[in-house]
Design a protein around this motif. Structure first.
Motif, PDB file in Angstrom:
ATOM      1  N   VAL A 137      -2.046  13.627  -0.499  1.00 27.46           N
ATOM      2  CA  VAL A 137      -2.081  13.208   0.907  1.00 27.46           C
ATOM      3  C   VAL A 137      -1.142  12.024   1.126  1.00 27.46           C
ATOM      4  CG1 VAL A 137      -4.447  14.003   1.192  1.00 27.46           C
ATOM      5  CG2 VAL A 137      -4.043  11.610   0.603  1.00 27.46           C
ATOM      6  N   GLY A 138      -0.298  11.754   0.110  1.00 26.29           N
ATOM      7  CA  GLY A 138       0.535  10.548   0.115  1.00 26.29           C
ATOM      8  C   GLY A 138       1.557  10.479   1.222  1.00 26.29           C
ATOM      9  N   THR A 139       1.897  11.631   1.824  1.00 26.34           N
ATOM     10  CA  THR A 139       2.901  11.620   2.882  1.00 26.34           C
ATOM     11  C   THR A 139       2.493  10.697   4.018  1.00 26.34           C
ATOM     12  OG1 THR A 139       3.422  13.909   2.350  1.00 26.34           O
ATOM     13  CG2 THR A 139       4.237  13.055   4.443  1.00 26.34           C
ATOM     14  N   PHE A 140       1.329  10.951   4.588  1.00 22.84           N
ATOM     15  CA  PHE A 140       0.878  10.151   5.720  1.00 22.84           C
ATOM     16  C   PHE A 140       0.124   8.907   5.281  1.00 22.84           C
ATOM     17  CE2 PHE A 140       1.489  14.380   7.540  1.00 22.84           C
ATOM     18  CZ  PHE A 140       2.289  14.063   8.617  1.00 22.84           C
ATOM     19  N   LEU A 141      -0.541   8.975   4.126  1.00 23.52           N
ATOM     20  CA  LEU A 141      -1.170   7.765   3.590  1.00 23.52           C
ATOM     21  C   LEU A 141      -0.109   6.728   3.284  1.00 23.52           C
ATOM     22  CD1 LEU A 141      -3.619   6.227   2.532  1.00 23.52           C
ATOM     23  CD2 LEU A 141      -3.303   7.392   0.329  1.00 23.52           C
ATOM     24  N   GLY A 142       1.029   7.179   2.735  1.00 23.15           N
ATOM     25  CA  GLY A 142       2.133   6.261   2.461  1.00 23.15           C
ATOM     26  C   GLY A 142       2.668   5.623   3.721  1.00 23.15           C
ATOM     27  N   SER A 143       2.741   6.416   4.795  1.00 19.67           N
ATOM     28  CA  SER A 143       3.180   5.870   6.079  1.00 19.67           C
ATOM     29  C   SER A 143       2.199   4.816   6.583  1.00 19.67           C
ATOM     30  CB  SER A 143       3.313   7.001   7.100  1.00 19.67           C
ATOM     31  OG  SER A 143       3.586   6.493   8.386  1.00 19.67           O
ATOM     32  N   ALA A 144       0.898   5.099   6.435  1.00 22.48           N
ATOM     33  CA  ALA A 144      -0.129   4.144   6.863  1.00 22.48           C
ATOM     34  C   ALA A 144      -0.043   2.859   6.053  1.00 22.48           C
ATOM     35  CB  ALA A 144      -1.515   4.773   6.725  1.00 22.48           C
ATOM     36  N   LEU A 145       0.167   2.996   4.744  1.00 23.22           N
ATOM     37  CA  LEU A 145       0.283   1.814   3.889  1.00 23.22           C
ATOM     38  C   LEU A 145       1.552   1.024   4.198  1.00 23.22           C
ATOM     39  CD1 LEU A 145      -0.921   3.269   0.462  1.00 23.22           C
ATOM     40  CD2 LEU A 145      -2.137   1.664   1.946  1.00 23.22           C
ATOM     41  N   MET A 146       2.597   1.726   4.612  1.00 21.45           N
ATOM     42  CA  MET A 146       3.832   1.047   4.985  1.00 21.45           C
ATOM     43  C   MET A 146       3.605   0.163   6.212  1.00 21.45           C
ATOM     44  SD  MET A 146       7.611   2.677   5.774  1.00 21.45           S
ATOM     45  CE  MET A 146       7.051   3.517   7.261  1.00 21.45           C
ATOM     46  N   LEU A 147       2.858   0.696   7.182  1.00 22.02           N
ATOM     47  CA  LEU A 147       2.530  -0.101   8.369  1.00 22.02           C
ATOM     48  C   LEU A 147       1.671  -1.300   7.985  1.00 22.02           C
ATOM     49  CD1 LEU A 147       1.734   2.673  11.025  1.00 22.02           C
ATOM     50  CD2 LEU A 147       3.683   1.105  11.022  1.00 22.02           C
ATOM     51  N   ALA A 148       0.711  -1.074   7.075  1.00 20.19           N
ATOM     52  CA  ALA A 148      -0.143  -2.167   6.617  1.00 20.19           C
ATOM     53  C   ALA A 148       0.669  -3.223   5.881  1.00 20.19           C
ATOM     54  CB  ALA A 148      -1.254  -1.628   5.721  1.00 20.19           C
ATOM     55  N   ALA A 149       1.628  -2.760   5.072  1.00 13.29           N
ATOM     56  CA  ALA A 149       2.487  -3.691   4.337  1.00 13.29           C
ATOM     57  C   ALA A 149       3.346  -4.508   5.293  1.00 13.29           C
ATOM     58  CB  ALA A 149       3.371  -2.924   3.353  1.00 13.29           C
ATOM     59  N   ASN A 150       3.819  -3.873   6.364  1.00 14.57           N
ATOM     60  CA  ASN A 150       4.634  -4.583   7.351  1.00 14.57           C
ATOM     61  C   ASN A 150       3.852  -5.692   8.049  1.00 14.57           C
ATOM     62  OD1 ASN A 150       7.006  -3.152   6.943  1.00 14.57           O
ATOM     63  ND2 ASN A 150       6.477  -1.564   8.414  1.00 14.57           N
ATOM     64  N   SER A 151       2.540  -5.497   8.175  1.00 20.57           N
ATOM     65  CA  SER A 151       1.716  -6.522   8.831  1.00 20.57           C
ATOM     66  C   SER A 151       1.614  -7.778   7.981  1.00 20.57           C
ATOM     67  CB  SER A 151       0.315  -5.974   9.104  1.00 20.57           C
ATOM     68  OG  SER A 151      -0.435  -5.860   7.902  1.00 20.57           O
ATOM     69  N   GLN A 152       1.702  -7.617   6.633  1.00 22.03           N
ATOM     70  CA  GLN A 152       1.582  -8.724   5.680  1.00 22.03           C
ATOM     71  C   GLN A 152       0.322  -9.556   5.932  1.00 22.03           C
ATOM     72  OE1 GLN A 152       5.239 -10.935   5.116  1.00 22.03           O
ATOM     73  NE2 GLN A 152       6.510  -9.111   5.348  1.00 22.03           N
ATOM     74  N   ASP A 153      -0.754  -8.853   6.313  1.00 16.80           N
ATOM     75  CA  ASP A 153      -2.037  -9.499   6.575  1.00 16.80           C
ATOM     76  C   ASP A 153      -3.133  -8.584   6.036  1.00 16.80           C
ATOM     77  OD1 ASP A 153      -4.540  -9.675   8.608  1.00 16.80           O
ATOM     78  OD2 ASP A 153      -3.604 -11.644   8.385  1.00 16.80           O
ATOM     79  N   SER A 154      -3.976  -9.097   5.148  1.00 22.82           N
ATOM     80  CA  SER A 154      -4.962  -8.253   4.482  1.00 22.82           C
ATOM     81  C   SER A 154      -5.975  -7.655   5.449  1.00 22.82           C
ATOM     82  CB  SER A 154      -5.684  -9.046   3.388  1.00 22.82           C
ATOM     83  OG  SER A 154      -6.343 -10.175   3.936  1.00 22.82           O
ATOM     84  N   MET A 155      -6.490  -8.465   6.405  1.00 14.12           N
ATOM     85  CA  MET A 155      -7.485  -7.962   7.347  1.00 14.12           C
ATOM     86  C   MET A 155      -6.892  -6.894   8.259  1.00 14.12           C
ATOM     87  SD  MET A 155     -10.374  -9.123   6.627  1.00 14.12           S
ATOM     88  CE  MET A 155     -11.179  -8.406   8.065  1.00 14.12           C
ATOM     89  N   GLN A 156      -5.683  -7.113   8.713  1.00 17.28           N
ATOM     90  CA  GLN A 156      -5.034  -6.124   9.562  1.00 17.28           C
ATOM     91  C   GLN A 156      -4.789  -4.840   8.770  1.00 17.28           C
ATOM     92  OE1 GLN A 156      -1.745  -7.676  11.763  1.00 17.28           O
ATOM     93  NE2 GLN A 156      -1.290  -5.726  12.780  1.00 17.28           N
ATOM     94  N   GLY A 157      -4.422  -4.990   7.495  1.00 15.89           N
ATOM     95  CA  GLY A 157      -4.238  -3.824   6.642  1.00 15.89           C
ATOM     96  C   GLY A 157      -5.520  -3.035   6.476  1.00 15.89           C
TER      97      GLY A 157
END
Length: 226
Positions: A137-157
């Motif tokens: 499921v890494g295709t879209f999970l990876g996209s979600a994690l990329m957005l979380a990484a861009n936030s650079q905030d653990s709670m937002q992630g």
């Protein structure tokens, strides 16, 4: 807007080649292997299952937010590894390769114990599902994690991946609620399982190639940020 996109990505993951062909098996698992009078049990177990994989995904989201810069630095390596795994999943689906470790992840074991399934064991099954199927499921999970990484905030992630998990989890719960209504669809999937697997395998191989070459991230970034 990002949260809405993440929710949609969760729904798309549910109908992806990795998940959709396996839905009849999962629903049977939630029901305890018995079609009679098991709707309430299926609902409870499906909720436990969703809680299980949501725990894993939200932990990943928190980590992505915390270590956003590090993750972005090695995103190309992640894409190559995940893409290669997707191609292996696809070849296994088609039947070109027979990889025992992947076959074990596609099949539910200990069917004799299905009637003993409860909320706690469903949560554990959800955790195992999240760990075992993350590459697929890494295709879209990876996209979600990329957005979380861009936030650079653990709670937002955490909240971002929780939103993604809800998008993936709600269809599972709806499937459990509408067992009788969806029996026809499940029967169709079972009868055409080989054809669906072949189509799913081809799609996974294509997605894997796109991930390795970097074109998939480009496409997802265009859809996400425009």
């Amino acid at each position: 807007m990002n949260y809405f996109i993440l929710f949609l990505e969760g729904i798309i993951t549910f109908i992806s080649p990795c998940i959709l062909p396996m839905i009849p098996i999962y629903v049977s698992y939630f029901m305890g292997g018995n079609d009679e009078g098991k709707s309430n049990k299926a609902l409870i177990n499906s909720i436990g299952f969703v809680i299980g994989f949501s725990i894993v995904f939200t932990i990943l989201g928190g980590a992505a937010g915390t270590f956003g810069v590090f993750i972005q630095r090695y995103m190309k390596t992640f894409n190559v590894v995940a893409g290669a795994l997707l191609i292996l999943f696809g070849l296994n689906y088609i039947g070109v390769l027979k990889i025992s470790i992947l076959d074990r992840s596609f099949k539910l074991k200990n069917k004799s114990n299905l009637n003993n399934l409860n909320l706690i064991s469903s949560v554990l099954f959800g955790v195992v599902f999240a760990i075992g199927w993350t590459p697929c499921v890494g295709t879209f999970l990876g996209s979600a994690l990329m957005l979380a990484a861009n936030s650079q905030d653990s709670m937002q992630g955490i909240f971002m991946l929780l939103t993604y998990s809800l998008g993936l989890g709600i269809p599972f719960i709806i499937s459990a609620l509408l067992i009788d209504t969806l029996k026809g669809a499940f029967t169709f999937i079972k009868k055409n399982y080989k054809i669906i697997n072949t189509i799913s395998g081809i799609l996974l191989i294509i997605i894997g190639i796109l991930m390795i070459t970097g074109y998939l991230n480009l496409l997802l970034s265009l859809l996400t940020f425009n």
